[in-house]
Scaffold this motif. Sequence first.
Motif, PDB file in Angstrom:
ATOM      1  N   LYS A 241       0.816  -1.215   0.000  1.00 25.32           N
ATOM      2  CA  LYS A 241       0.000   0.000   0.000  1.00 25.32           C
ATOM      3  C   LYS A 241       0.851   1.267   0.000  1.00 25.32           C
ATOM      4  CE  LYS A 241      -3.848  -2.296   2.196  1.00 25.32           C
ATOM      5  NZ  LYS A 241      -4.587  -2.522   3.423  1.00 25.32           N
ATOM      6  N   THR A 242       2.133   1.148   0.321  1.00 25.65           N
ATOM      7  CA  THR A 242       3.017   2.319   0.368  1.00 25.65           C
ATOM      8  C   THR A 242       3.767   2.535  -0.941  1.00 25.65           C
ATOM      9  OG1 THR A 242       5.009   1.137   1.144  1.00 25.65           O
ATOM     10  CG2 THR A 242       3.414   1.864   2.831  1.00 25.65           C
ATOM     11  N   LEU A 243       3.632   1.620  -1.896  1.00 30.14           N
ATOM     12  CA  LEU A 243       4.422   1.676  -3.123  1.00 30.14           C
ATOM     13  C   LEU A 243       3.926   2.759  -4.077  1.00 30.14           C
ATOM     14  CD1 LEU A 243       4.779  -2.138  -3.802  1.00 30.14           C
ATOM     15  CD2 LEU A 243       6.530  -0.582  -2.902  1.00 30.14           C
ATOM     16  N   PRO A 244       4.866   3.389  -4.805  1.00 28.74           N
ATOM     17  CA  PRO A 244       4.457   4.354  -5.827  1.00 28.74           C
ATOM     18  C   PRO A 244       3.771   3.604  -6.972  1.00 28.74           C
ATOM     19  CG  PRO A 244       6.816   3.953  -5.976  1.00 28.74           C
ATOM     20  CD  PRO A 244       6.314   3.222  -4.748  1.00 28.74           C
ATOM     21  N   GLN A 245       2.919   4.277  -7.691  1.00 29.03           N
ATOM     22  CA  GLN A 245       2.159   3.669  -8.789  1.00 29.03           C
ATOM     23  C   GLN A 245       2.611   4.240 -10.122  1.00 29.03           C
ATOM     24  OE1 GLN A 245      -0.229   1.258  -8.349  1.00 29.03           O
ATOM     25  NE2 GLN A 245       0.257   1.274  -6.171  1.00 29.03           N
ATOM     26  N   PRO A 246       2.514   3.498 -11.196  1.00 26.57           N
ATOM     27  CA  PRO A 246       2.297   2.063 -11.299  1.00 26.57           C
ATOM     28  C   PRO A 246       3.593   1.312 -11.048  1.00 26.57           C
ATOM     29  CG  PRO A 246       2.546   2.964 -13.491  1.00 26.57           C
ATOM     30  CD  PRO A 246       2.631   4.123 -12.526  1.00 26.57           C
ATOM     31  N   TRP A 247       3.477   0.028 -10.698  1.00 23.79           N
ATOM     32  CA  TRP A 247       4.667  -0.773 -10.435  1.00 23.79           C
ATOM     33  C   TRP A 247       4.476  -2.196 -10.926  1.00 23.79           C
ATOM     34  CZ3 TRP A 247       3.938  -4.926  -7.102  1.00 23.79           C
ATOM     35  CH2 TRP A 247       2.834  -4.852  -6.237  1.00 23.79           C
ATOM     36  N   THR A 248       5.595  -2.857 -11.111  1.00 23.51           N
ATOM     37  CA  THR A 248       5.616  -4.268 -11.443  1.00 23.51           C
ATOM     38  C   THR A 248       6.737  -4.898 -10.637  1.00 23.51           C
ATOM     39  OG1 THR A 248       5.601  -5.890 -13.248  1.00 23.51           O
ATOM     40  CG2 THR A 248       7.128  -4.032 -13.469  1.00 23.51           C
ATOM     41  N   ALA A 249       6.610  -6.164 -10.340  1.00 25.17           N
ATOM     42  CA  ALA A 249       7.588  -6.816  -9.470  1.00 25.17           C
ATOM     43  C   ALA A 249       8.091  -8.109 -10.080  1.00 25.17           C
ATOM     44  CB  ALA A 249       6.964  -7.106  -8.101  1.00 25.17           C
ATOM     45  N   ALA A 250       9.295  -8.453  -9.695  1.00 24.57           N
ATOM     46  CA  ALA A 250       9.907  -9.719 -10.091  1.00 24.57           C
ATOM     47  C   ALA A 250      10.604 -10.280  -8.858  1.00 24.57           C
ATOM     48  CB  ALA A 250      10.912  -9.499 -11.215  1.00 24.57           C
ATOM     49  N   MET A 251      10.607 -11.585  -8.737  1.00 23.79           N
ATOM     50  CA  MET A 251      11.269 -12.183  -7.586  1.00 23.79           C
ATOM     51  C   MET A 251      12.308 -13.187  -8.033  1.00 23.79           C
ATOM     52  SD  MET A 251       8.339 -14.697  -6.028  1.00 23.79           S
ATOM     53  CE  MET A 251       9.435 -15.770  -5.121  1.00 23.79           C
ATOM     54  N   GLU A 252      13.338 -13.297  -7.221  1.00 18.79           N
ATOM     55  CA  GLU A 252      14.380 -14.274  -7.477  1.00 18.79           C
ATOM     56  C   GLU A 252      13.788 -15.667  -7.311  1.00 18.79           C
ATOM     57  OE1 GLU A 252      18.813 -15.379  -5.782  1.00 18.79           O
ATOM     58  OE2 GLU A 252      17.662 -13.820  -4.812  1.00 18.79           O
ATOM     59  N   ALA A 253      14.174 -16.569  -8.185  1.00 17.76           N
ATOM     60  CA  ALA A 253      13.709 -17.945  -8.058  1.00 17.76           C
ATOM     61  C   ALA A 253      14.135 -18.478  -6.696  1.00 17.76           C
ATOM     62  CB  ALA A 253      14.293 -18.799  -9.174  1.00 17.76           C
ATOM     63  N   THR A 254      13.238 -19.162  -6.024  1.00 20.31           N
ATOM     64  CA  THR A 254      13.511 -19.609  -4.663  1.00 20.31           C
ATOM     65  C   THR A 254      12.750 -20.887  -4.379  1.00 20.31           C
ATOM     66  OG1 THR A 254      13.509 -18.895  -2.347  1.00 20.31           O
ATOM     67  CG2 THR A 254      11.623 -18.236  -3.665  1.00 20.31           C
ATOM     68  N   VAL A 255      13.103 -21.528  -3.310  1.00 19.33           N
ATOM     69  CA  VAL A 255      12.315 -22.673  -2.856  1.00 19.33           C
ATOM     70  C   VAL A 255      11.098 -22.131  -2.124  1.00 19.33           C
ATOM     71  CG1 VAL A 255      14.292 -24.219  -2.693  1.00 19.33           C
ATOM     72  CG2 VAL A 255      13.628 -22.893  -0.711  1.00 19.33           C
ATOM     73  N   PHE A 256      10.136 -22.944  -1.915  1.00 21.82           N
ATOM     74  CA  PHE A 256       8.893 -22.529  -1.276  1.00 21.82           C
ATOM     75  C   PHE A 256       9.083 -22.399   0.225  1.00 21.82           C
ATOM     76  CE2 PHE A 256       4.512 -21.842  -1.059  1.00 21.82           C
ATOM     77  CZ  PHE A 256       3.965 -22.597  -0.047  1.00 21.82           C
ATOM     78  N   TYR A 257       8.889 -21.193   0.759  1.00 22.95           N
ATOM     79  CA  TYR A 257       9.044 -20.936   2.190  1.00 22.95           C
ATOM     80  C   TYR A 257       7.709 -20.747   2.905  1.00 22.95           C
ATOM     81  CZ  TYR A 257      14.059 -20.077   1.816  1.00 22.95           C
ATOM     82  OH  TYR A 257      15.396 -20.185   1.621  1.00 22.95           O
ATOM     83  N   ARG A 258       6.612 -21.082   2.255  1.00 27.59           N
ATOM     84  CA  ARG A 258       5.270 -20.875   2.810  1.00 27.59           C
ATOM     85  C   ARG A 258       4.942 -19.401   3.009  1.00 27.59           C
ATOM     86  NH1 ARG A 258       2.892 -25.720   4.392  1.00 27.59           N
ATOM     87  NH2 ARG A 258       4.370 -27.413   4.557  1.00 27.59           N
ATOM     88  N   VAL A 259       5.497 -18.565   2.144  1.00 28.86           N
ATOM     89  CA  VAL A 259       5.143 -17.149   2.130  1.00 28.86           C
ATOM     90  C   VAL A 259       4.078 -16.989   1.058  1.00 28.86           C
ATOM     91  CG1 VAL A 259       5.943 -14.809   1.701  1.00 28.86           C
ATOM     92  CG2 VAL A 259       7.440 -16.442   2.844  1.00 28.86           C
ATOM     93  N   ASP A 260       2.928 -16.476   1.428  1.00 27.67           N
ATOM     94  CA  ASP A 260       1.815 -16.333   0.499  1.00 27.67           C
ATOM     95  C   ASP A 260       1.991 -15.054  -0.311  1.00 27.67           C
ATOM     96  OD1 ASP A 260      -0.551 -16.223  -0.866  1.00 27.67           O
ATOM     97  OD2 ASP A 260      -1.813 -16.497   0.900  1.00 27.67           O
ATOM     98  N   LEU A 261       2.408 -15.185  -1.561  1.00 17.73           N
ATOM     99  CA  LEU A 261       2.637 -14.030  -2.423  1.00 17.73           C
ATOM    100  C   LEU A 261       1.485 -13.790  -3.389  1.00 17.73           C
ATOM    101  CD1 LEU A 261       6.404 -14.635  -3.225  1.00 17.73           C
ATOM    102  CD2 LEU A 261       5.429 -13.033  -1.580  1.00 17.73           C
TER     103      LEU A 261
END
Length: 96
Positions: free
Chosen positions: A45-65
């Motif tokens: 909710k604090t991010l400037p608009q518009p935005w897009t995101a990318a994440m580093e490939a990772t193993v599943f840590y049970r973080v709900d993205l």
Amino acid sequence: MQTMYYIGLDVHKRTISYCVKDGSGTIHAEGAIPATRFDLDRWMKTLPQPWTAAMEATVFYRVDLRSLAATCCGAKGGASADAAGHCGGEKEERSH
């Protein structure tokens, strides 16, 4: 013309490190948040608009993205994380 913001995410078991850049490569924010859905939702909710995101490939840590993917302008994963790039911090040492 509206500025697009690019966010690189590095997801860990307890934290999510982030870097927010614009198209010229200027860093607008960097840091880490706890890896919980509550903290991720609050941070988005604090991010400037518009935005897009990318994440580093990772193993599943049970973080709900899912909320991140549903909110941004097209979340990507894997190799596309290079689009946002790292903010120049030290690379974390990992043992396998």
